[in-house]
Design an enzyme around this catalytic site. Sequence first.
Site: not given
Length: 487
Positions: A222, A352, A364
Amino acid sequence: MGTRPSSCTEGALRMQTQNLPILKHQYFPDRSSHLSTMEMEQEKMNISKELSPDSASYRCSACHGDETWSYNHPIRGRAKSRSLSASPALGSTKEFRRTRSLHGPCPVTTFGPKACVLQNPQTIMHIQDPASQRLTWNKSPKSVLVIKKIRDASLLQPFKELCMYLMEENNMIVYVEKKVLEDPAIVSDENFGPVKKKFCTFREDYDDISNQIDFIICLGGDGTLLYASSLFQGSVPPVMAFHLGSLGFLTPFNFENFQSQVTQVIEGNAAIILRSRLKVRVVKELRGKKVAIHNGLSENGVPAPGLDTEVGKQAMQYQVLNEVVIDRGPSSYLSNVDVFLDGHLITTVQGDGVIVSTPTGSTAYAAAAGASMIHPNVPAIMITPICPHSLSFRPIVVPAGVELKIMLSPEARNTAWVSFDGRKRQEIRHGDSISITTSCYPLPSICVRDPVSDWFESLAQCLHWNVRKKQAHFTEEEEEEGEEEEG
């Protein structure tokens, strides 16, 4: 017997029953396999039966109200449109309309007796049926860019076979990155020497090849497809990706039969999926640091238009296929960033970080952070928090046409860091901003079969989606025992 409808009426009927027109730069196949001629004729007959001279007046939108005709069900206000994409661009003399959808009814644009949608040609989005996108060539392709995964010895032989086939069998001009030919295995191969001399080479961030490539072939995983996307900050040629890497969610082709598959693409016999990208504009305050410029291209992206040096701002622009990630970087403090949607503050992310992804990127990093997986044909932008300090902060999906703006909150204790498809990582300070919207330059990815089949195949093969041991069925004795207990 009712009167014969006027020519304008006949045009409207034909518009409602005929197949899709082929739009420029958009590909629609013959729909005869999905919609038989008998069904189309039956639909036309049904519409014709509804015409009556005694019914209410209906204003024809095709002639802009110059002629009226009768329709059995009166509609007040604007004419009911069967179009998924109502109006062409301003200044256009032709009007293209979607007349039928394979995946749902056409939307109604009138609501109640007096309400309707205000048609604005500048905000129209052409929604395509996933199975209807086909590749075609205005002229035969002559040049191809071959992208090979670097530092992978297992790809050298496939790379050589592919390049020799393209040059010798198809007489094509092959472009490769200069550092690919600097591989010691290629340099030392004497048999590959004559072919190697025919390559056209380029260097990333130095040479602009965007107007010289007809289509792209990727050998790897990818990451090679993401790298190919980064090379084209404008229009992207069709991409054919071979699965020679580790994951291969975006690379559907197997290399065993590459000759026949490449030939089909060159002949224009292939399905494509248009993977939307994000247009990202990063505006930073100049703080005395200069950015190196090579051949008009910055080492961190493309200089955005409208750079205003008088106010001490520097703007850079990127095209992103997967996602934009804003995180807290090396700091131990929570990130604290404000997210604006079309100029309105919608939330402050404390955690985060946050992921802004395309539907392609939904499988993803966003999937690992708990987001839903979205088919690439869905026009949307995903906003996914990374480990938010709030139990109620769930991932959301917003329309593709909105503009997001992300900035450090005034109360932020530390800076943030941003990356684009995992590359070009840089620091974001107070006063800097990141603007994100859907790009008008999608990546056309060539499919093995069709966009829907390929996507579910990747979900099953790469992510093992919904894989579990099946439940055993009851035996006849167990079924009898169950019936006795219920009795």
